[in-house]
Design an enzyme around this catalytic site. Structure first.
Site, PDB file in Angstrom:
ATOM      1  N   THR A 102      28.058  54.067   0.621  1.00 48.52           N
ATOM      2  CA  THR A 102      28.441  52.663   0.747  1.00 48.52           C
ATOM      3  C   THR A 102      28.927  52.168  -0.605  1.00 48.52           C
ATOM      4  OG1 THR A 102      27.671  50.424   1.305  1.00 48.52           O
ATOM      5  CG2 THR A 102      26.086  51.890   0.264  1.00 48.52           C
ATOM      6  N   HIS A 103      29.869  51.237  -0.578  1.00 48.63           N
ATOM      7  CA  HIS A 103      30.325  50.583  -1.803  1.00 48.63           C
ATOM      8  C   HIS A 103      29.502  49.328  -2.090  1.00 48.63           C
ATOM      9  CE1 HIS A 103      34.639  52.476  -1.634  1.00 48.63           C
ATOM     10  NE2 HIS A 103      33.687  53.357  -1.849  1.00 48.63           N
ATOM     11  N   ASN A 104      28.564  49.011  -1.207  1.00 42.71           N
ATOM     12  CA  ASN A 104      27.780  47.790  -1.311  1.00 42.71           C
ATOM     13  C   ASN A 104      26.501  48.062  -2.107  1.00 42.71           C
ATOM     14  OD1 ASN A 104      26.127  45.546  -0.869  1.00 42.71           O
ATOM     15  ND2 ASN A 104      26.901  45.221   1.194  1.00 42.71           N
ATOM     16  N   ASP A 132      25.244  53.929  10.348  1.00 42.56           N
ATOM     17  CA  ASP A 132      26.073  53.006  11.120  1.00 42.56           C
ATOM     18  C   ASP A 132      25.126  52.298  12.071  1.00 42.56           C
ATOM     19  OD1 ASP A 132      28.693  51.931  11.575  1.00 42.56           O
ATOM     20  OD2 ASP A 132      28.652  52.875  13.543  1.00 42.56           O
ATOM     21  N   SER A 133      25.291  50.996  12.184  1.00 44.64           N
ATOM     22  CA  SER A 133      24.343  50.246  12.992  1.00 44.64           C
ATOM     23  C   SER A 133      25.022  49.056  13.635  1.00 44.64           C
ATOM     24  CB  SER A 133      23.159  49.783  12.133  1.00 44.64           C
ATOM     25  OG  SER A 133      23.606  48.959  11.069  1.00 44.64           O
ATOM     26  N   GLY A 170      23.853  39.208   9.222  1.00 44.39           N
ATOM     27  CA  GLY A 170      24.462  39.598  10.495  1.00 44.39           C
ATOM     28  C   GLY A 170      23.872  38.852  11.676  1.00 44.39           C
ATOM     29  N   HIS A 210      15.082  48.911  12.682  1.00 39.39           N
ATOM     30  CA  HIS A 210      15.788  50.112  13.110  1.00 39.39           C
ATOM     31  C   HIS A 210      16.230  50.947  11.918  1.00 39.39           C
ATOM     32  CE1 HIS A 210      18.493  46.835  12.270  1.00 39.39           C
ATOM     33  NE2 HIS A 210      19.573  47.557  12.403  1.00 39.39           N
ATOM     34  N   ARG A 211      16.698  50.294  10.872  1.00 41.44           N
ATOM     35  CA  ARG A 211      17.159  51.027   9.681  1.00 41.44           C
ATOM     36  C   ARG A 211      15.983  51.704   8.972  1.00 41.44           C
ATOM     37  NH1 ARG A 211      20.244  47.430   8.013  1.00 41.44           N
ATOM     38  NH2 ARG A 211      22.213  48.386   8.606  1.00 41.44           N
TER      39      ARG A 211
END
Length: 199
Positions: free
Chosen positions: A8-10, A68-69, A153, A180-181
């Site tokens: 990720t770039h975040n 991915d979520s 989100g 979930h993550r």
């Protein structure tokens, strides 16, 4: 310690995962990624997570993690699903996504608003080419209005099973424990520890 790249770039996502995994990372150094990001052309969360992990492993030569979520609503056949981030259009506006989903569920009664967040967490090892995916689902229901100002989100309109608050009202430490993550990556770290020796 063995370096592992998160695709990720975040920078906030890197910090979030460090916080979620805590002691499970004691033998690994989790680093961010600055290479090319692939188009998410998969038709499942697992496929898209693998696309990102493969790209990061190939670019860095390091073991790579990716996820991915998204959220799925039962009465909508699991939508938005893999399109959660761009449900209202290509701008990926979280507020617009949330408002559109609420509008689509306007006339749906509470007993039919079940759904859940899904996270697919992927590991790709560049030397052997080994790949592994762990998927976790956080069940609950969709509220009729946003509640809470934590999270991001769709968190403000998701009430997890067993709680009387939204995901955006949960204390961050509790969300890090049950989401979930958190579940998907905790399982994946067990696989990583088995397959990659720490140094």
């Amino acid at each position: 310690m063995t370096r592992v790249v998160l695709a990720t770039h975040n920078a906030h996502k890197v910090e979030e995962l460090r916080r979620i995994l805590g002691p499970r990372l004691e033998s690994f150094e989790l680093v961010g990624y600055d290479g090319p990001e692939p188009a998410e052309t998969g038709t499942t969360f697992a496929e898209n997570a693998l696309l990102k992990a493969r790209a990061a492993a190939r670019h860095t030569g390091l073991p790579a993690l990716a996820d991915d979520s998204g959220i799925g609503v039962d009465v909508m056949g699991g939508a938005p699903g893999i399109f959660s981030a761009r449900w209202s259009g290509p701008r990926k506006d979280a507020g617009e996504n949330l408002r559109l989903l609420l509008w689509q569920l306007t006339d749906v009664p509470a007993e039919h608003r079940g759904g859940g967040f899904t996270c697919a967490a992927a590991l790709v090892l560049p030397v052997t080419g080994a790949e592994h995916v762990e998927t976790a689902v956080w069940r609950g229901r969709i509220l009729d209005a946003p509640r809470g100002d934590s999270g991001f989100g769709y968190d403000p309109i998701f009430q997890p099973e067993g709680y009387d608050v939204s995901a955006a009202e949960l204390p961050p430490a509790e969300k890090d424990r049950v989401s979930h993550r958190a579940t998907a990556f905790a399982r994946l770290m067990t696989v990583l520890a088995d397959r990659v020796p720490s140094t």
